[in-house]
Design a protein around this motif. Structure first.
Motif, PDB file in Angstrom:
ATOM      1  N   ARG A   1       0.650  -1.229   0.209  1.00 38.80           N
ATOM      2  CA  ARG A   1       0.164   0.228  -0.032  1.00 38.80           C
ATOM      3  C   ARG A   1       0.591   1.047  -0.052  1.00 38.80           C
ATOM      4  NH1 ARG A   1      -3.795  -0.186   5.005  1.00 38.80           N
ATOM      5  NH2 ARG A   1      -4.325  -1.730   3.644  1.00 38.80           N
ATOM      6  N   PHE A   2       1.681   1.325   1.249  1.00 39.90           N
ATOM      7  CA  PHE A   2       2.987   2.688   0.896  1.00 39.90           C
ATOM      8  C   PHE A   2       3.407   2.498  -0.153  1.00 39.90           C
ATOM      9  CE2 PHE A   2       7.685   3.436   1.286  1.00 39.90           C
ATOM     10  CZ  PHE A   2       7.539   4.451   1.768  1.00 39.90           C
ATOM     11  N   TRP A   3       3.519   1.659  -1.144  1.00 36.94           N
ATOM     12  CA  TRP A   3       4.659   1.368  -2.412  1.00 36.94           C
ATOM     13  C   TRP A   3       3.242   1.754  -3.570  1.00 36.94           C
ATOM     14  CZ3 TRP A   3       7.084  -3.820  -2.973  1.00 36.94           C
ATOM     15  CH2 TRP A   3       8.045  -4.075  -2.714  1.00 36.94           C
TER      16      TRP A   3
ATOM     17  N   ALA B   1       3.336   0.097 -10.017  1.00 38.72           N
ATOM     18  CA  ALA B   1       3.787  -1.529 -11.083  1.00 38.72           C
ATOM     19  C   ALA B   1       4.995  -2.300  -9.786  1.00 38.72           C
ATOM     20  CB  ALA B   1       5.008  -1.227 -11.799  1.00 38.72           C
ATOM     21  N   ASP B   2       5.505  -1.828  -9.368  1.00 36.41           N
ATOM     22  CA  ASP B   2       6.050  -2.890  -7.957  1.00 36.41           C
ATOM     23  C   ASP B   2       4.712  -2.962  -6.479  1.00 36.41           C
ATOM     24  OD1 ASP B   2       8.809  -2.517  -8.617  1.00 36.41           O
ATOM     25  OD2 ASP B   2       9.098  -1.859  -7.344  1.00 36.41           O
ATOM     26  N   ALA B   3       3.741  -1.962  -6.936  1.00 36.97           N
ATOM     27  CA  ALA B   3       2.556  -2.792  -6.093  1.00 36.97           C
ATOM     28  C   ALA B   3       1.699  -3.419  -6.571  1.00 36.97           C
ATOM     29  CB  ALA B   3       2.028  -1.066  -5.451  1.00 36.97           C
ATOM     30  N   VAL B   4       1.220  -3.175  -7.714  1.00 38.01           N
ATOM     31  CA  VAL B   4       0.407  -4.356  -7.972  1.00 38.01           C
ATOM     32  C   VAL B   4       1.375  -5.886  -7.885  1.00 38.01           C
ATOM     33  CG1 VAL B   4      -0.363  -5.109  -9.850  1.00 38.01           C
ATOM     34  CG2 VAL B   4      -0.872  -2.679  -9.743  1.00 38.01           C
ATOM     35  N   ARG B   5       2.357  -5.871  -8.603  1.00 40.12           N
ATOM     36  CA  ARG B   5       2.756  -7.235  -8.484  1.00 40.12           C
ATOM     37  C   ARG B   5       2.819  -7.924  -7.344  1.00 40.12           C
ATOM     38  NH1 ARG B   5       7.970  -5.158  -9.587  1.00 40.12           N
ATOM     39  NH2 ARG B   5       8.480  -5.844  -7.477  1.00 40.12           N
ATOM     40  N   GLU B   6       3.297  -7.221  -6.226  1.00 43.90           N
ATOM     41  CA  GLU B   6       3.791  -7.499  -4.886  1.00 43.90           C
ATOM     42  C   GLU B   6       2.488  -7.803  -4.488  1.00 43.90           C
ATOM     43  OE1 GLU B   6       4.638  -8.737  -1.397  1.00 43.90           O
ATOM     44  OE2 GLU B   6       5.618  -8.023  -3.398  1.00 43.90           O
ATOM     45  N   LEU B   7       1.076  -7.162  -4.975  1.00 39.48           N
ATOM     46  CA  LEU B   7      -0.154  -7.542  -4.399  1.00 39.48           C
ATOM     47  C   LEU B   7      -0.811  -9.135  -5.066  1.00 39.48           C
ATOM     48  CD1 LEU B   7      -1.447  -4.128  -4.234  1.00 39.48           C
ATOM     49  CD2 LEU B   7      -1.978  -5.629  -2.854  1.00 39.48           C
ATOM     50  N   THR B   8      -0.684  -8.898  -6.515  1.00 39.80           N
ATOM     51  CA  THR B   8      -0.944 -10.528  -7.068  1.00 39.80           C
ATOM     52  C   THR B   8      -0.058 -11.356  -6.012  1.00 39.80           C
ATOM     53  OG1 THR B   8      -1.076  -9.532  -9.047  1.00 39.80           O
ATOM     54  CG2 THR B   8      -0.447 -11.246  -8.986  1.00 39.80           C
ATOM     55  N   ASP B   9       0.860 -11.780  -6.129  1.00 38.29           N
ATOM     56  CA  ASP B   9       1.627 -12.677  -4.693  1.00 38.29           C
ATOM     57  C   ASP B   9       0.914 -12.309  -3.477  1.00 38.29           C
ATOM     58  OD1 ASP B   9       3.303 -12.711  -6.873  1.00 38.29           O
ATOM     59  OD2 ASP B   9       5.176 -11.896  -6.445  1.00 38.29           O
TER      60      ASP B   9
ATOM     61  N   THR C   1      -7.544  -7.416   0.037  1.00 34.65           N
ATOM     62  CA  THR C   1      -6.147  -6.904  -1.131  1.00 34.65           C
ATOM     63  C   THR C   1      -7.046  -7.112  -2.278  1.00 34.65           C
ATOM     64  OG1 THR C   1      -4.439  -8.473   0.944  1.00 34.65           O
ATOM     65  CG2 THR C   1      -3.985  -8.542  -2.123  1.00 34.65           C
ATOM     66  N   ARG C   2      -7.300  -8.097  -2.196  1.00 30.78           N
ATOM     67  CA  ARG C   2      -8.465  -8.202  -3.723  1.00 30.78           C
ATOM     68  C   ARG C   2      -9.069  -6.542  -4.369  1.00 30.78           C
ATOM     69  NH1 ARG C   2     -11.860 -11.864  -2.581  1.00 30.78           N
ATOM     70  NH2 ARG C   2     -10.164 -13.735  -2.771  1.00 30.78           N
TER      71      ARG C   2
END
Length: 806
Positions: free
Chosen positions: A761-763, A770-778, A797-798
Motif C-alpha cells: 500500500r505504501f508503494w 508497478a511494484d505494488a501491483v506485482r506484490e499485491l498479486t503475489d 487485498t483483492r
C-alpha cells in the motif's frame, strides 16, 4: 487535674529518691576513690579485622557536640549485626582521646547485672559501702546527676555503656541521667518506642554492604594465609546475608575445617545440613564471642514468644521462614490460613484447660505478633509498604527451618501456599504485587516442592505460571508451564487429570508466546486423551475445545474456529444452559470469529445482542464483557466504515480495561493498539504514532522484540509514520521489519502477511504502482492459500489490487 496531680506526685517521689541516694553517698563512711580517669568493667576485645563503619561513628560522635539532645544513643539491630563491636570501638576511642574521665562498661543482660555493675562503679569511684548493691547503684546514679558547681562533682565527664539490653524492664529506674557532662550508649536487639523517649536517639545498625562483607572475609582469611577469588568471597558474603557475626563465625569454620569457599557454599546450600553444623563449636568461637549466631536469635525468639500475644511469635516466624526473605505481603501472614495455623500451634494457656479448644487467633493478634518480632529485630515490618511489609534475614529463616521436623515443614509449606492463594487476586492488575507473590511462591517451591505435590498438586503451582503470562511475560510463562508439565508427568503420570490440565495451560501460553500453530497441535493431541479419560462432556474437555477454537483463529484457520465454536456452543447449551458463563463466553468467541471470517455485520449484530446479557449475568467489569465491548466497537466500524464512532467507544473502554485488568494485560494492550489505528484512520496520525510508540516500548519490555504482537505493533507504527516521514526511511524500515518477520515468524504467518500488505500500500501511495501491483498479486495468492478466499485480509487485498490496476 487528677492526672496532673499524679504527675507532680511522681516527680516529687523521684526527687526524694535522688536526694536520699545522695545522702547515702555523702553520709556514709568514705573510702579512698580510684584515681582519675577511671574505667569500671571490662571492655570486650576488639574483633580481628574490625570494620570501621563511618556512618555509625558519625552518628555517635554527633552526641559529643550536641548541647542537649542525644545524650543517650541506642544502637539497635538484628542479633549479629556488630552492635557490641561498634560500641567497644566508640568507647575505646573516647577513652584514648581523653574525652571521658569515667568509663563504665555494663553487660546489661539482666537487671541484677546492671545493679551489680553500678554498685561496683559506686565502690570504685565514690568510696561508698558495697554491702547493699541496690543502694550503692542508686547512689551512683544520683552522683551522675548534674549538680551546682559548689560540690565540684559535675566536672566529671562520663560515658556509661549498657551492652546487650534484652528487656527494657531491666532498666526501669536504672537509666543514667541526662547530663551536659555525661553520655550513655546502649546496644540492644530491640527497637521499642521507649528507646527514643527522654532524649534517647535510636541508631539502626544495618548489615555490611556486599563490598564490606567480601572485604571482611578476605582480610580475615588472609590473616591465616588463606586466599580466595573475589567472586567466591562475594558469593559467600551474599549467601550469609552480609551479617557480620555470621561472616566471622563462617570464616572461623573455614579455617578450622580447612575448607574453601566453594565447598562451604555447597554445604550451606544443602537444606539437609543445618546451619549450626556449619558454625564453630561454642568453645571455638572467634573474637571471644559468647554464643553462635543461631543461639543469639533463639534467645530473641524465646523472648518474643513470651510477649503478648503469647506463644504466637514462633509459629509466625515459622510461616515467614517459608517465604521470600526480601518481602512478604502483610495480608499473607494475617490471612485466614495463617490465622488457623497460629491457632493450631498456640498451646492452651490458663485459664483454659488442656481439653479446651484454643481461642481463635485474630488478625489484630497476628499484626501485634509481627510488631513484636519487629521490635526484637527478628523481622522488619513496614506496613506502609504493604506488598513487601515483612522482611526476614535469610539466615534467621534458615535457623528457624532447621528446628522444624520434616513433617512440620511440609504442613507449614501447605499453609503458606494456602495463604498466598487466598490473597492472590483473580486478575493480576497490580503487576508489582504479582511479582512479589510470584517471588514468594518460587521461594516456597524451592524450599518444599514435595509438599506442594502431596497429596495433590497445589493450585499455587499453576497460578504462578499464569501470573507470569497475565503480566506480559508470556515466554517465561510458557517455559514455566512446560517444566510443570514435565514434573507432573514424572510425579503423577501422563494421563493424570492434573497433567492433562497443565498441558492445556501449556498450549495456551505457547500460543501467547507467538506459536499459535504449536498451540493448535498441542490441543489437537490432547483432546482425544481427555475424551477417552475424562469423557467428552467433562468440563476440562470442553475447556480444551474452547482453547482449540481460539488458537485456530490466531493460526489463520478462521473457518475452522467458527466450526469448533459452533459445535462447542451447541454442547454447552445442552449441558450448561444458555446463561452459563462458559456458554456466554463461547457465544462471544463464535460471533468474533464470524466477523473475522468476513461477515462483519453478522458478527457485530451477534455481539450487540450478547452484550446486555453479559452485563446482566457476568457483570459490567467481567473480562469477557469488556472484550465484547471492544469487539463490538471494532466490527461495527468495519461493517459501517464509521471510524470516529470506534475511536469514541475504545477511548471510553480503555480506562476500564486498564483499571480492571491492568495496563499490561493482553486485552488492554489490544485496545490501545486498535484505538491508535482508528485514530490514524480518523485523521489523527500524530495521536496514532504517539500511542503506538508507547505501546511498542511496553511490548518490547514485556514480550520481547521478536514476539508477533511486538512485531505487529512495529508494523502499525511504521504504517502511520509513513504519512509524515521521508519515504526512503519508511521503505527501509518496512523492508527491515519484513525481513525479521520472515525469519522469526515465517513467510506464511498472518502478521507477516499483514506487513506485506502495508508495504505494498505504501508503494502504491508513493507512486511505485508497478511494484505494488506485482506484490499485491503475489500476496493475494498467498492469502487465498493460507487464510482462505473469504478472509477479510484476502478481500482487502483483492479490492486494493483492483484499485491499483484501475
Amino acid at each position: 487535674m487528677l492526672t496532673e496531680g499524679l504527675r507532680v506526685h511522681a516527680a516529687g517521689r523521684e526527687s526524694l529518691a535522688v536526694g536520699f541516694a545522695e545522702q547515702i553517698v555523702y553520709a556514709a563512711p568514705q573510702r579512698a576513690s580510684a584515681p582519675w580517669p577511671h574505667q569500671t568493667g571490662v571492655l570486650p576485645r576488639r574483633a580481628d579485622c574490625f570494620r570501621h563503619r563511618a556512618d555509625i561513628a558519625e552518628a555517635l560522635d554527633a552526641a559529643v557536640s550536641d548541647g542537649t539532645a542525644g545524650r543517650c544513643q541506642v544502637l539497635s539491630g538484628v542479633g549479629g549485626a556488630g552492635k557490641t563491636q561498634l560500641a567497644v570501638h566508640h568507647a575505646r576511642c573516647a577513652w584514648q582521646a581523653g574525652e571521658v574521665d569515667l568509663l563504665v562498661w555494663v553487660t546489661a543482660s539482666s537487671r541484677e547485672a546492671v545493679i551489680a555493675a553500678y554498685a561496683q562503679a559506686a565502690g570504685e569511684t565514690l568510696g561508698g559501702p558495697l554491702s547493699d548493691p541496690e543502694r550503692a547503684a542508686s547512689a551512683f546514679l544520683a552522683w551522675l546527676h548534674p549538680r551546682p558547681p559548689s560540690d565540684g562533682s559535675n566536672g566529671c565527664r562520663w560515658l556509661v555503656v549498657l551492652d546487650d539490653v534484652a528487656d527494657l524492664g531491666h532498666l526501669r529506674g536504672l537509666w543514667p541521667p541526662s547530663s551536659p557532662r555525661g553520655r550513655t550508649l546502649v546496644t540492644t536487639r530491640r527497637r521499642d518506642a521507649a528507646l527514643t523517649a527522654h532524649e534517647r536517639r535510636l541508631v539502626q545498625v544495618d548489615l555490611f554492604t556486599e563490598a564490606e562483607a567480601a572485604t571482611y572475609l578476605r582480610d580475615t582469611l588472609a590473616v591465616h594465609g588463606r586466599d580466595e577469588t573475589p567472586e567466591q568471597l562475594a558469593a559467600l558474603a551474599r549467601d550469609l546475608g552480609c551479617l557480620p557475626l555470621a561472616l566471622s563465625q563462617a570464616a572461623a569454620y573455614l579455617i578450622d575445617a580447612d575448607l574453601d569457599c566453594a565447598t562451604y557454599r555447597t554445604r550451606l546450600a544443602d537444606r539437609n545440613t543445618t546451619l549450626n553444623t556449619l558454625l564453630p563449636d561454642p568453645s571455638g568461637l572467634p573474637d571471644d564471642q559468647a554464643v553462635t549466631v543461631t543461639a543469639a536469635w533463639s534467645m530473641s525468639l524465646d523472648q518474643a514468644n513470651r510477649t503478648r500475644p503469647h506463644n504466637l511469635a514462633r509459629p509466625m516466624l515459622q510461616l515467614a521462614a517459608m517465604l521470600d526473605a526480601n518481602g512478604i505481603p502483610n495480608r499473607v501472614l494475617t490471612s485466614p490460613p495463617a490465622l488457623a495455623y497460629l491457632t493450631d500451634q498456640r498451646p492452651a494457656t490458663p485459664p483454659y484447660s488442656h481439653d479446651c479448644e484454643p481461642l481463635q487467633t485474630t488478625a489484630e493478634e497476628a499484626t501485634s505478633t509481627l510488631r513484636t518480632l519487629h521490635r526484637l529485630n527478628l523481622i522488619d515490618h513496614t506496613p506502609k509498604s504493604p506488598h513487601q511489609a515483612i522482611r526476614v534475614h535469610q539466615l534467621i529463616q534458615r535457623a528457624v527451618r532447621d528446628n522444624l521436623p520434616v513433617g512440620h515443614i511440609e504442613s507449614c509449606a501447605r499453609v503458606a501456599a494456602n495463604a498466598l492463594m487466598t490473597v492472590w487476586p483473580e486478575a493480576d492488575r497490580d503487576t508489582a504485587l504479582a511479582q512479589v507473590l510470584r517471588a514468594n511462591a518460587e521461594t516456597l517451591r524451592t524450599l518444599a516442592e514435595d509438599a506442594l505435590w502431596r497429596p495433590s498438586p497445589h493450585p499455587l503451582l499453576l497460578r504462578t505460571g499464569q501470573s507470569l503470562g497475565e503480566t506480559g511475560q508470556v515466554t517465561a510463562a510458557r517455559d514455566y508451564i512446560r517444566r510443570l508439565v514435565d514434573t507432573s508427568r514424572s510425579r503423577l503420570g501422563p494421563d493424570d487429570p492434573h497433567t492433562l490440565n497443565a498441558r492445556r495451560s501449556l498450549a495456551w501460553w505457547q500460543g501467547e508466546a507467538g506459536d499459535p500453530t504449536g498451540a493448535v497441535a498441542t490441543l489437537t493431541s490432547l483432546l482425544p486423551r481427555q475424551k477417552q479419560l475424562l469423557e467428552p462432556d467433562h468440563p476440562d474437555t470442553l475447556s480444551t475445545r474452547s482453547h482449540l477454537g481460539h488458537w485456530q483463529r490466531y493460526a489463520g484457520d478462521t473457518a475452522g474456529a467458527v466450526t469448533t465454536f459452533a459445535l462447542l456452543l451447541k454442547d454447552q447449551q445442552r449441558l450448561l444452559g444458555p446463561d452459563h458463563p462458559d456458554t456466554l463466553i463461547t457465544r462471544h468467541d463464535l460471533a468474533h470469529c464470524q466477523a473475522r471470517n468476513g461477515d462483519f455485520a453478522a458478527g457485530a449484530q451477534a455481539l450487540a445482542e450478547l452484550l446486555p446479557r453479559l452485563q446482566e449475568t457476568l457483570g459490567a467489569e467481567h473480562p469477557t464483557t469488556l472484550l465484547t465491548r471492544h469487539d463490538l466497537a471494532f466490527w461495527r466500524s468495519k461493517a459501517s466504515g464509521d471510524v470516529t464512532r470506534a475511536v469514541t467507544a475504545l477511548a471510553q473502554l480503555l480506562p476500564d480495561m486498564e483499571r480492571v485488568l491492568g495496563p499490561e494485560h493482553h486485552h488492554a494492550q489490544i485496545t490501545r493498539s486498535n484505538l491508535a489505528n482508528f485514530q490514524g484512520e480518523a485523521g489523527d496520525v500524530a495521536g496514532a504514532v504517539t500511542t503506538l510508540t508507547a505501546l511498542l516500548a511496553d511490548r518490547q519490555r514485556n514480550l520481547g522484540a521478536e514476539h508477533p504482537r511486538t512485531l505487529l505493533t512495529g508494523s502499525d507504527l511504521i504504517r502511520w509514520q509513513a504519512r509524515t516521514e521521508d519515504p526512503a526511511t519508511v521503505n527501509e524500515a518496512f523492508t527491515d521489519l519484513l525481513e525479521k518477520m520472515q525469519q522469526v515468524l515465517g513467510p506464511d504467518h498472518p502478521t507477516t502477511l499483514k506487513t506485506r500488505s502495508y508495504l505494498t500500500r505504501f508503494w502504491g501511495e508513493t507512486g511505485n504502482t508497478a511494484d505494488a501491483v506485482r506484490e499485491l498479486t503475489d500476496l493475494l495468492a498467498d492469502q487465498t492459500r493460507i487464510l482462505g478466499p473469504h478472509h477479510p485480509d484476502t478481500v482487502n487485498t483483492r479490492d486494493e489490487l483492483a484499485q491499483w490496476r484501475g
